[in-house]
Design a protein around this motif. Structure first.
Motif, PDB file in Angstrom:
ATOM      1  N   CYS A  69      11.411   2.057  13.364  1.00  0.00           N
ATOM      2  CA  CYS A  69      11.250   3.392  14.006  1.00  0.00           C
ATOM      3  C   CYS A  69       9.805   3.641  14.985  1.00  0.00           C
ATOM      4  N   VAL A  70       8.916   3.465  14.230  1.00  0.00           N
ATOM      5  CA  VAL A  70       7.432   3.533  14.883  1.00  0.00           C
ATOM      6  C   VAL A  70       6.844   2.486  15.662  1.00  0.00           C
ATOM      7  N   PHE A  71       6.616   1.380  14.655  1.00  0.00           N
ATOM      8  CA  PHE A  71       5.953   0.058  14.783  1.00  0.00           C
ATOM      9  C   PHE A  71       4.704   0.167  15.555  1.00  0.00           C
ATOM     10  N   ALA A  72       3.785   0.868  14.889  1.00  0.00           N
ATOM     11  CA  ALA A  72       2.457   1.147  15.511  1.00  0.00           C
ATOM     12  C   ALA A  72       1.294   0.527  14.851  1.00  0.00           C
ATOM     13  N   LEU A 127       0.979  -1.134  -0.066  1.00  0.00           N
ATOM     14  CA  LEU A 127      -0.113   0.081  -0.007  1.00  0.00           C
ATOM     15  C   LEU A 127       0.762   1.382  -0.193  1.00  0.00           C
ATOM     16  N   SER A 128       1.720   1.336   0.855  1.00  0.00           N
ATOM     17  CA  SER A 128       2.898   2.362   0.971  1.00  0.00           C
ATOM     18  C   SER A 128       3.494   2.737  -0.556  1.00  0.00           C
ATOM     19  N   SER A 129       4.011   1.773  -1.051  1.00  0.00           N
ATOM     20  CA  SER A 129       4.863   1.883  -2.398  1.00  0.00           C
ATOM     21  C   SER A 129       3.984   2.139  -3.632  1.00  0.00           C
ATOM     22  N   LEU A 130       2.847   1.197  -3.677  1.00  0.00           N
ATOM     23  CA  LEU A 130       1.914   0.972  -4.923  1.00  0.00           C
ATOM     24  C   LEU A 130       1.108   2.183  -4.915  1.00  0.00           C
ATOM     25  N   ASP A 168      -2.338  -0.019 -12.646  1.00  0.00           N
ATOM     26  CA  ASP A 168      -3.505   0.890 -12.379  1.00  0.00           C
ATOM     27  C   ASP A 168      -4.041   0.729 -11.012  1.00  0.00           C
ATOM     28  N   VAL A 169      -3.838   1.460  -9.891  1.00  0.00           N
ATOM     29  CA  VAL A 169      -4.048   1.305  -8.910  1.00  0.00           C
ATOM     30  C   VAL A 169      -4.919   2.276  -8.323  1.00  0.00           C
ATOM     31  N   LYS A 170      -5.716   3.081  -9.269  1.00  0.00           N
ATOM     32  CA  LYS A 170      -6.528   3.834  -8.864  1.00  0.00           C
ATOM     33  C   LYS A 170      -7.871   3.275  -8.024  1.00  0.00           C
ATOM     34  N   GLY A 171      -8.134   3.772  -6.963  1.00  0.00           N
ATOM     35  CA  GLY A 171      -9.177   3.394  -6.053  1.00  0.00           C
ATOM     36  C   GLY A 171      -8.891   2.232  -4.931  1.00  0.00           C
ATOM     37  N   LEU A 172      -7.422   1.746  -5.261  1.00  0.00           N
ATOM     38  CA  LEU A 172      -7.008   0.843  -4.304  1.00  0.00           C
ATOM     39  C   LEU A 172      -6.866   1.349  -2.886  1.00  0.00           C
ATOM     40  N   GLU A 173      -6.747   2.758  -2.705  1.00  0.00           N
ATOM     41  CA  GLU A 173      -6.468   3.097  -1.361  1.00  0.00           C
ATOM     42  C   GLU A 173      -7.730   2.653  -0.496  1.00  0.00           C
ATOM     43  N   PHE A 174      -8.938   2.211  -1.109  1.00  0.00           N
ATOM     44  CA  PHE A 174     -10.119   1.977  -0.704  1.00  0.00           C
ATOM     45  C   PHE A 174      -9.791   0.711   0.484  1.00  0.00           C
ATOM     46  N   VAL A 175      -8.584  -0.062   0.159  1.00  0.00           N
ATOM     47  CA  VAL A 175      -8.194  -1.230   0.871  1.00  0.00           C
ATOM     48  C   VAL A 175      -8.177  -0.782   2.496  1.00  0.00           C
ATOM     49  N   MET A 176      -7.845   0.374   2.569  1.00  0.00           N
ATOM     50  CA  MET A 176      -7.963   0.669   4.214  1.00  0.00           C
ATOM     51  C   MET A 176      -9.095   0.571   4.846  1.00  0.00           C
ATOM     52  N   THR A 177     -10.062   1.351   3.975  1.00  0.00           N
ATOM     53  CA  THR A 177     -11.451   1.514   4.563  1.00  0.00           C
ATOM     54  C   THR A 177     -11.934  -0.194   4.655  1.00  0.00           C
ATOM     55  N   ALA A 178     -11.764  -0.969   3.539  1.00  0.00           N
ATOM     56  CA  ALA A 178     -12.176  -2.367   3.713  1.00  0.00           C
ATOM     57  C   ALA A 178     -11.707  -3.042   4.928  1.00  0.00           C
ATOM     58  N   VAL A 209      -2.867   4.549   9.117  1.00  0.00           N
ATOM     59  CA  VAL A 209      -3.291   5.888   9.081  1.00  0.00           C
ATOM     60  C   VAL A 209      -2.430   6.748   8.797  1.00  0.00           C
ATOM     61  N   ALA A 210      -1.159   6.581   9.121  1.00  0.00           N
ATOM     62  CA  ALA A 210       0.027   7.597   8.919  1.00  0.00           C
ATOM     63  C   ALA A 210       0.147   7.732   7.216  1.00  0.00           C
ATOM     64  N   LEU A 211       0.135   6.699   6.591  1.00  0.00           N
ATOM     65  CA  LEU A 211       0.205   7.059   5.067  1.00  0.00           C
ATOM     66  C   LEU A 211      -1.033   8.001   4.425  1.00  0.00           C
ATOM     67  N   ASN A 212      -1.998   8.001   5.245  1.00  0.00           N
ATOM     68  CA  ASN A 212      -2.987   9.178   4.517  1.00  0.00           C
ATOM     69  C   ASN A 212      -2.562  10.239   5.163  1.00  0.00           C
ATOM     70  N   LEU A 213      -2.237  10.546   6.306  1.00  0.00           N
ATOM     71  CA  LEU A 213      -1.774  11.634   7.073  1.00  0.00           C
ATOM     72  C   LEU A 213      -0.846  12.335   6.401  1.00  0.00           C
ATOM     73  N   LEU A 214       0.552  11.545   5.921  1.00  0.00           N
ATOM     74  CA  LEU A 214       1.663  12.069   5.177  1.00  0.00           C
ATOM     75  C   LEU A 214       1.494  12.391   3.757  1.00  0.00           C
ATOM     76  N   SER A 215       0.121  11.703   3.200  1.00  0.00           N
ATOM     77  CA  SER A 215       0.120  11.987   1.704  1.00  0.00           C
ATOM     78  C   SER A 215      -0.433  13.460   1.359  1.00  0.00           C
ATOM     79  N   GLY A 216      -1.435  14.051   2.517  1.00  0.00           N
ATOM     80  CA  GLY A 216      -2.051  15.028   2.160  1.00  0.00           C
ATOM     81  C   GLY A 216      -1.371  16.206   2.934  1.00  0.00           C
ATOM     82  N   ALA A 217      -1.910  17.352   3.207  1.00  0.00           N
ATOM     83  CA  ALA A 217      -1.419  18.486   3.764  1.00  0.00           C
ATOM     84  C   ALA A 217      -1.185  18.078   5.424  1.00  0.00           C
TER      85      ALA A 217
END
Length: 239
Positions: free
Chosen positions: A54-57, A36-39, A164-174, A63-71
């Protein structure tokens, strides 16, 4: 020196079989996180490896992926992290007596305390000839190593494939939806789950969906409501 090595080897040998079920889960989830992070979020392949070391949470890494990918908002990230991982405050209090005799490795035991490691270290009794402190240390180390290995493999694999991974970020919601449904099926009464859904819907109606600002007040309201209604809820479940 040989005596110390023998003690550590015995503790590792005793701890390893207990961590095998966790290995199966962590390798799968860690690999999913790395992919999810790379693709999807296009972080470098080594990013999930570094965060896992370093984090192991666990869920907070997703959740951090979403936090760091936006503002990025440091305050929002801080509050979100506290909300998601607040349960570790209670884990820490429970482990005070068990970790008290530990000297040099206590910092790492505290850092590496996750849900699965907590469940093993708080319940398992090592064999009579095995040092308890080293036993807990190796359970913690093995569990984290499984997650780091999965995240690293997922990061490498995700960086090598091109889809083409458009929409694959929904995996977190799933993923979160599946966790909720699994918990729903285990409950005898659904009061707390319905309470969470209702307060989240109310927060969404009040604050709106923009920038996910409704999430923090929703989680704060849920924690406050569950704390206030803990006794009635526990009494209802007991009946």
């Amino acid at each position: 020196m040989n005596s110390t090595k023998a003690i550590r080897r015995a503790a590792l040998k005793a701890a390893f079989p207990h961590t095998l079920p966790i290995m199966a889960g962590f390798l799968f989830l860690g690999t999913s996180y790395g992919i999810l992070s790379s693709l999807v979020y296009r972080f470098p392949w080594y990013f999930p490896m570094i965060t896992s070391v370093c984090v192991f949470a666990g869920s907070m890494e997703f959740v951090a992926l979403n936090l760091l990918s936006g503002a990025f908002s440091p305050l929002h990230a801080l509050v979100m992290t506290l909300m998601v991982n607040a349960r570790h405050l209670f884990y820490g209090l429970t482990m005070l007596d068990k970790y008290k005799p530990v000297k040099r490795r206590k910092g790492y035991l505290i850092f590496g305390l996750c849900d699965e490691t907590f469940s093993l270290n708080v319940t398992l009794e090592p064999p009579m000839d095995v040092d308890r402190n080293w036993f807990m240390y190796y359970i913690t180390l093995l569990d984290q190593s499984y997650w780091v290995t999965g995240a690293t493999l997922g990061g490498i694999f995700g960086s090598l494939i091109h889809l083409d991974v458009k929409g694959l970020e929904f995996v977190m919601t799933a993923l979160l939806l599946v966790i909720f449904l699994e918990n729903w099926m285990k409950e005898t009464k659904h009061t707390s789950s319905l309470l969470g859904l209702g307060l989240t819907a109310l927060s969404l109606a009040v604050f709106g969906p923009a920038d996910n600002l409704f999430v923090i007040p929703a989680m704060a309201a849920i924690i406050a409501a569950l704390a206030l209604l803990r006794r009635p809820l526990e009494g209802g479940e007991a009946r």
